[in-house]
Design a protein around this motif. Structure first.
Motif, PDB file in Angstrom:
ATOM      1  N   VAL A  51       0.877  -1.173   0.000  1.00  0.00           N
ATOM      2  CA  VAL A  51       0.000   0.000   0.000  1.00  0.00           C
ATOM      3  C   VAL A  51       0.914   1.223   0.000  1.00  0.00           C
ATOM      4  O   VAL A  51       1.574   1.515   0.989  1.00  0.00           O
ATOM      5  N   ARG A  52       0.995   1.866  -1.143  1.00  0.00           N
ATOM      6  CA  ARG A  52       1.866   3.058  -1.292  1.00  0.00           C
ATOM      7  C   ARG A  52       1.192   3.983  -2.287  1.00  0.00           C
ATOM      8  O   ARG A  52       0.284   3.558  -3.022  1.00  0.00           O
ATOM      9  N   CYS A  53       1.648   5.237  -2.344  1.00  0.00           N
ATOM     10  CA  CYS A  53       0.932   6.115  -3.289  1.00  0.00           C
ATOM     11  C   CYS A  53       1.824   6.806  -4.311  1.00  0.00           C
ATOM     12  O   CYS A  53       1.417   7.794  -4.907  1.00  0.00           O
ATOM     13  N   HIS A  54       2.998   6.293  -4.562  1.00  0.00           N
ATOM     14  CA  HIS A  54       3.831   6.965  -5.570  1.00  0.00           C
ATOM     15  C   HIS A  54       3.485   6.484  -6.985  1.00  0.00           C
ATOM     16  O   HIS A  54       4.148   5.666  -7.585  1.00  0.00           O
ATOM     17  N   TYR A  55       2.386   7.021  -7.469  1.00  0.00           N
ATOM     18  CA  TYR A  55       1.959   6.801  -8.861  1.00  0.00           C
ATOM     19  C   TYR A  55       2.385   8.018  -9.687  1.00  0.00           C
ATOM     20  O   TYR A  55       2.775   9.039  -9.131  1.00  0.00           O
ATOM     21  N   SER A  56       2.240   7.896 -11.005  1.00  0.00           N
ATOM     22  CA  SER A  56       2.730   8.965 -11.883  1.00  0.00           C
ATOM     23  C   SER A  56       1.637   9.909 -12.370  1.00  0.00           C
ATOM     24  O   SER A  56       1.918  10.829 -13.125  1.00  0.00           O
ATOM     25  N   THR A  57       0.389   9.638 -11.993  1.00  0.00           N
ATOM     26  CA  THR A  57      -0.710  10.486 -12.449  1.00  0.00           C
ATOM     27  C   THR A  57      -1.510  10.961 -11.232  1.00  0.00           C
ATOM     28  O   THR A  57      -1.508  10.297 -10.188  1.00  0.00           O
ATOM     29  N   TRP A  58      -2.221  12.066 -11.402  1.00  0.00           N
ATOM     30  CA  TRP A  58      -3.050  12.581 -10.298  1.00  0.00           C
ATOM     31  C   TRP A  58      -4.076  11.544  -9.832  1.00  0.00           C
ATOM     32  O   TRP A  58      -4.157  11.259  -8.626  1.00  0.00           O
ATOM     33  N   PRO A  59      -4.844  10.926 -10.750  1.00  0.00           N
ATOM     34  CA  PRO A  59      -5.836   9.949 -10.263  1.00  0.00           C
ATOM     35  C   PRO A  59      -5.165   8.769  -9.570  1.00  0.00           C
ATOM     36  O   PRO A  59      -5.707   8.229  -8.600  1.00  0.00           O
ATOM     37  N   ALA A  62      -4.178  10.000  -6.080  1.00  0.00           N
ATOM     38  CA  ALA A  62      -5.375  10.327  -5.286  1.00  0.00           C
ATOM     39  C   ALA A  62      -6.119   9.059  -4.865  1.00  0.00           C
ATOM     40  O   ALA A  62      -6.544   8.930  -3.712  1.00  0.00           O
ATOM     41  N   MET A  63      -6.258   8.121  -5.783  1.00  0.00           N
ATOM     42  CA  MET A  63      -6.955   6.864  -5.424  1.00  0.00           C
ATOM     43  C   MET A  63      -6.193   6.101  -4.356  1.00  0.00           C
ATOM     44  O   MET A  63      -6.768   5.573  -3.407  1.00  0.00           O
ATOM     45  N   ALA A  64      -4.862   6.023  -4.525  1.00  0.00           N
ATOM     46  CA  ALA A  64      -4.066   5.270  -3.551  1.00  0.00           C
ATOM     47  C   ALA A  64      -4.138   5.934  -2.179  1.00  0.00           C
ATOM     48  O   ALA A  64      -4.218   5.259  -1.150  1.00  0.00           O
ATOM     49  N   TYR A  65      -4.150   7.263  -2.167  1.00  0.00           N
ATOM     50  CA  TYR A  65      -4.234   7.983  -0.890  1.00  0.00           C
ATOM     51  C   TYR A  65      -5.584   7.711  -0.223  1.00  0.00           C
ATOM     52  O   TYR A  65      -5.676   7.473   0.978  1.00  0.00           O
ATOM     53  N   GLU A  66      -6.625   7.696  -1.045  1.00  0.00           N
ATOM     54  CA  GLU A  66      -7.947   7.350  -0.522  1.00  0.00           C
ATOM     55  C   GLU A  66      -7.914   5.931   0.069  1.00  0.00           C
ATOM     56  O   GLU A  66      -8.458   5.677   1.143  1.00  0.00           O
ATOM     57  N   GLY A  67      -7.203   5.027  -0.644  1.00  0.00           N
ATOM     58  CA  GLY A  67      -7.109   3.636  -0.201  1.00  0.00           C
ATOM     59  C   GLY A  67      -6.517   3.509   1.200  1.00  0.00           C
ATOM     60  O   GLY A  67      -6.954   2.663   1.986  1.00  0.00           O
ATOM     61  N   PHE A  68      -5.519   4.349   1.523  1.00  0.00           N
ATOM     62  CA  PHE A  68      -4.929   4.330   2.868  1.00  0.00           C
ATOM     63  C   PHE A  68      -6.001   4.461   3.940  1.00  0.00           C
ATOM     64  O   PHE A  68      -5.956   3.798   4.969  1.00  0.00           O
ATOM     65  N   LYS A 106       7.456  14.378 -11.322  1.00  0.00           N
ATOM     66  CA  LYS A 106       6.089  13.834 -11.416  1.00  0.00           C
ATOM     67  C   LYS A 106       5.468  13.572 -10.059  1.00  0.00           C
ATOM     68  O   LYS A 106       4.378  14.044  -9.754  1.00  0.00           O
ATOM     69  N   VAL A 107       6.149  12.763  -9.236  1.00  0.00           N
ATOM     70  CA  VAL A 107       5.480  12.227  -8.044  1.00  0.00           C
ATOM     71  C   VAL A 107       5.351  13.275  -6.944  1.00  0.00           C
ATOM     72  O   VAL A 107       4.258  13.487  -6.396  1.00  0.00           O
ATOM     73  N   LEU A 108       6.447  13.963  -6.614  1.00  0.00           N
ATOM     74  CA  LEU A 108       6.383  14.884  -5.472  1.00  0.00           C
ATOM     75  C   LEU A 108       5.436  16.065  -5.702  1.00  0.00           C
ATOM     76  O   LEU A 108       4.718  16.459  -4.769  1.00  0.00           O
ATOM     77  N   PRO A 109       5.378  16.642  -6.905  1.00  0.00           N
ATOM     78  CA  PRO A 109       4.373  17.688  -7.109  1.00  0.00           C
ATOM     79  C   PRO A 109       2.950  17.173  -6.854  1.00  0.00           C
ATOM     80  O   PRO A 109       2.099  17.907  -6.323  1.00  0.00           O
ATOM     81  N   LEU A 110       2.697  15.906  -7.181  1.00  0.00           N
ATOM     82  CA  LEU A 110       1.368  15.335  -6.918  1.00  0.00           C
ATOM     83  C   LEU A 110       1.170  15.125  -5.413  1.00  0.00           C
ATOM     84  O   LEU A 110       0.090  15.371  -4.883  1.00  0.00           O
ATOM     85  N   PHE A 111       2.228  14.692  -4.724  1.00  0.00           N
ATOM     86  CA  PHE A 111       2.132  14.557  -3.257  1.00  0.00           C
ATOM     87  C   PHE A 111       1.800  15.922  -2.638  1.00  0.00           C
ATOM     88  O   PHE A 111       0.962  16.025  -1.741  1.00  0.00           O
ATOM     89  N   ASP A 112       2.497  16.968  -3.118  1.00  0.00           N
ATOM     90  CA  ASP A 112       2.266  18.325  -2.572  1.00  0.00           C
ATOM     91  C   ASP A 112       0.834  18.759  -2.832  1.00  0.00           C
ATOM     92  O   ASP A 112       0.150  19.293  -1.951  1.00  0.00           O
ATOM     93  N   GLU A 113       0.385  18.541  -4.055  1.00  0.00           N
ATOM     94  CA  GLU A 113      -0.959  18.997  -4.429  1.00  0.00           C
ATOM     95  C   GLU A 113      -2.040  18.281  -3.610  1.00  0.00           C
ATOM     96  O   GLU A 113      -3.003  18.903  -3.158  1.00  0.00           O
ATOM     97  N   ILE A 116       0.049  14.722   0.625  1.00  0.00           N
ATOM     98  CA  ILE A 116       0.596  13.464   1.176  1.00  0.00           C
ATOM     99  C   ILE A 116       1.911  13.745   1.896  1.00  0.00           C
ATOM    100  O   ILE A 116       2.818  14.388   1.348  1.00  0.00           O
ATOM    101  N   GLU A 117       1.988  13.246   3.119  1.00  0.00           N
ATOM    102  CA  GLU A 117       3.154  13.511   3.963  1.00  0.00           C
ATOM    103  C   GLU A 117       4.382  12.738   3.440  1.00  0.00           C
ATOM    104  O   GLU A 117       4.302  11.542   3.164  1.00  0.00           O
ATOM    105  N   TYR A 118       5.507  13.449   3.308  1.00  0.00           N
ATOM    106  CA  TYR A 118       6.762  12.773   2.914  1.00  0.00           C
ATOM    107  C   TYR A 118       7.943  13.598   3.415  1.00  0.00           C
ATOM    108  O   TYR A 118       7.800  14.773   3.780  1.00  0.00           O
ATOM    109  N   GLU A 119       9.109  12.962   3.448  1.00  0.00           N
ATOM    110  CA  GLU A 119      10.342  13.668   3.810  1.00  0.00           C
ATOM    111  C   GLU A 119      11.409  13.266   2.794  1.00  0.00           C
ATOM    112  O   GLU A 119      11.378  12.145   2.285  1.00  0.00           O
TER     113      GLU A 119
END
Ligand SMILES: Cc1cc2nc3c(=O)[nH]c(=O)nc-3n(C[C@H](O)[C@H](O)[C@H](O)COP(=O)(O)OP(=O)(O)OC[C@H]3O[C@@H](n4cnc5c(N)ncnc54)[C@H](O)[C@@H]3O)c2cc1C
Length: 435
Positions: A51-59, A62-68, A106-113, A116-119
Motif C-alpha cells: 500500500v503506497r501512493c507513488h503513482y505517476s498520475t493525479w488519479p 489520489a486513489m491510492a491515498y484514498e485507499g490508505f 512527477k510524483v512529489l508535485p502530486l504529493f504536494d498537491e 501526502i506527507e513525505y520527507e
C-alpha cells in the motif's frame, strides 16, 4: 429453472469481492462467481499487497491515498466480523531510491498537491534510519549475466523519499475473505468452483451467464472482474474488439529470502522502492524479505496467451536477477540456495492504468487491467464502479459525459473518464507496475 440476481460479478478476488460488498450496500442482489474454491485464490493470493501512493498520475496518487484511509479504517469499513480474523495493515513506511527525476518532476508535485506527507532523507538520514542499505547507485538496472552488473557502483544515491504512511496488508487472501463476509452480511452471495463459459445476451443487452455445468444465471448486470482472465471474458462477451485499451496477462515472480543475520527486517524493515536496481522489497512474516521486480527494460517480459497454462515454478535466472540485486542493496544478505517465492500473472492494460468502465454491451461492465498495482485500491475502485453502474443504469451517458465521484474519506473528486476503455494511451503513466 434459472436463478436470478440483480448483478453477477465474475471473479471473487480482492476487487471482485469488494465490488460484491459495495454493490450489496447499494441495494443490488449480487452473486460473485469464481471457478476457484474460495475467495482470493486467484492472482490476489500472490499479491505483495503493498500500500503506497507513488503513482505517476493525479488519479493514481489520489486513489491510492484514498485507499490508505479505507485500510486504516478496515474493521469499521467492513462493519462485520470474520471468524478467521481480520487482515492487518502494517504501516512500516516506504523509502524510494533512484530515478530522482521521476520523483521530482512527477510524483512529489502530486504529493504536494494532494497533501501526502513525505520527507526527503539525505545520505546521513538514510544511514541512520536504514544502516543495512548500501547506497551505491547502479542505474540503469542490469542482469547478473551482464559483466557491468558486477562493477563497483559509479555513483552514490544521495537522497531518498520517505513516506511514513505506506506499508502492506499482512494476508491478501484473508482480506478478500473479510470482504466476502462483509458482502454476505449485506445480502451478497458467492458461488465457488463454478466457471462462467458464456455471457448471454438478449435484445441487445446482457441477460446473464451460463456456467460450465450448464446452469444459467439471469442478471441484467454482469461485471468482468476476472483478473488475468479479463481478456478471455471480454472475448466471451463480444466486447474485446470495441475497446481501445486492451488487457493481457504478464507473468511475474516474487522471491522470499531470510533477513540477514542480526537484522530484524520484519520489525524494523521498510518497504523499499528501488528504481536504481529495478526491484521493490518489503518485510515479510518469519523475518523474511519479499522482493519483486519493477520490470526494468533489461528483463524479459513473459506475456501469457492462456492464463490457465503458464510456468508456475520459479526460474533460476529470475531468482538470481532479483536476489542478487537485493544483495547489492543489502550487502549482508545471504543468497540461499533454496529458491522460495511465488509466480503469478498481472492483468496488464496497454498503459498500465486500470479500466473501470461500462462497455458497448449494455449491462456489461469491467474492472480490469489492474496492472500489478490495484490491490491497494480495491475499495475505492469498487466504490467508484458502483456509482458508475448506478448512474449508467439510470440513463447517464458516461462515454459522452464521464461520471465523477467524490471519494468518501479525502473528498477528492475522481473523473472516471480517466479509466475509460476508449481513452487514448495515458502518456503520463510509468508504463510499469508503478502505474
Ligand atoms: C505477484 C503480484 C504482486 C502484486 N503486488 C501488488 C502490490 O504489492 N500492491 C498492489 O496494490 N497490487 C499488487 N498486485 C496486483 C493486485 O494483486 C491485483 O491488482 C488484484 O489482486 C486483482 O484482483 P482481482 O479481484 O481483479 O483479480 P483476481 O484476484 O485475479 O481474481 C479474479 C478471479 O476471477 C476468477 N475467474 C476468472 N475467469 C473466470 C471464469 N470464467 N469463471 C469464474 N471465475 C473466473 C479467477 O478464478 C480469480 O479468482 C500484485 C499482483 C501480482 C500477481
Amino acid at each position: 429453472m434459472s436463478e436470478k440476481y440483480d448483478a453477477v460479478i465474475i471473479g471473487a478476488g480482492i476487487i471482485g469481492a469488494n465490488l460484491g460488498f459495495e454493490m450489496s450496500k447499494a441495494g443490488y442482489r449480487t452473486l460473485n462467481i469464481d471457478k476457484l474454491p474460495a475467495a482470493g485464490y486467484g492472482s490476489t493470493a500472490n499479491s505483495c499487497a503493498i500500500v503506497r501512493c507513488h503513482y505517476s498520475t493525479w488519479p493514481g496518487v489520489a486513489m491510492a491515498y484514498e485507499g490508505f484511509h479505507f485500510w486504516s479504517d478496515w474493521a469499521d469499513y467492513l462493519g462485520t466480523d470474520d471468524e478467521r480474523g481480520l487482515a492487518g495493515f502494517i504501516q512500516c513506511g516506504a523509502v524510494y531510491v533512484g530515478d530522482s527525476d521521476r520523483y521530482e518532476k512527477k510524483v512529489l508535485p502530486l504529493f504536494d498537491e494532494i497533501g501526502i506527507e513525505y520527507e526527503i532523507w539525505d545520505a546521513d538520514e538514510m544511514a541512520e534510519e536504514a544502516s543495512y542499505l548500501d547506497m551505491g547507485s547502479y542505474a540503469p538496472p542490469k542482469r547478473p549475466e551482464d559483466d557491468a552488473f558486477w562493477e563497483d557502483p559509479p555513483n552514490r544515491i544521495t537522497s531518498a523519499v520517505h513516506t511514513p504512511i505506506a506499508g502492506y496488508i499482512t494476508d491478501p487472501q484473508l482480506a478478500t475473505h473479510n470482504l466476502q463476509r462483509a458482502a454476505e452480511a449485506k445480502g451478497g452471495a458467492f458461488m465457488f468452483g463454478a466457471e462462467v463459459t458464456e455471457i448471454r445476451v438478449e435484445d441487445g443487452r446482457v441477460a446473464g451467464v451460463t456456467l460450465d455445468n450448464g446452469t444459467q444465471i439471469d442478471a441484467p448486470i454482469v461485471v468482468n472482474v476476472a483478473g488475468p482472465h479479463s481478456f478471455v471474458i471480454n472475448e466471451m462477451a463480444g466486447v474485446a474488439d470495441s475497446m481501445n485499451i486492451k488487457t493481457r496477462a504478464l507473468r511475474h515472480e516474487v522471491h522470499h529470502v531470510p533477513s540477514p543475520n542480526g537484522i530484524d527486517f520484519e520489525k524494523e524493515g521498510m518497504l523499499v522502492g528501488d528504481d536504481d536496481l529495478g526491484t521493490y522489497f518489503r518485510p515479510e512474516v518469519g523475518n523474511h524479505i519479499l522482493v519483486g521486480s519493477q520490470d526494468p527494460d533489461c528483463d524479459p517480459q513473459i506475456w501469457v496467451e492462456d492464463p490457465d497454462e503458464f510456468e508456475r515454478a520459479i526460474t533460476e535466472d529470475q531468482w538470481k536477477a532479483q536476489v542478487l540485486r537485493l544483495a547489492r542493496r543489502i550487502p549482508s544478505l545471504g543468497v540461499p540456495s533454496d529458491k522460495k517465492g511465488v509466480v503469478d500473472l498481472y492483468d496488464v492494460s496497454d498503459d498500465w492504468i486500470p479500466i473501470y468502465d461500462k462497455t458497448d454491451l449494455p449491462g456489461f461492465y469491467v474492472a480490469i487491467g489492474t496492472s500489478g498495482n490495484q490491490f491497494k485500491n480495491c475499495h475505492i475502485a469498487a466504490y467508484c464502479l458502483t456509482k458508475l453502474i448506478q448512474e449508467v443504469e439510470t440513463g447517464h451517458d458516461h462515454d459522452a459525459d464521464p461520471v465523477t465521484v467524490k471519494m468518501p474519506y479525502t473528498g477528492l473528486e475522481l473523473d472516471m473518464g480517466v479509466f475509460s476503455r476508449n481513452r487514448e494511451i495515458n502518456k503520463d503513466s510509468s508504463f510499469s507496475v508503478l502505474g
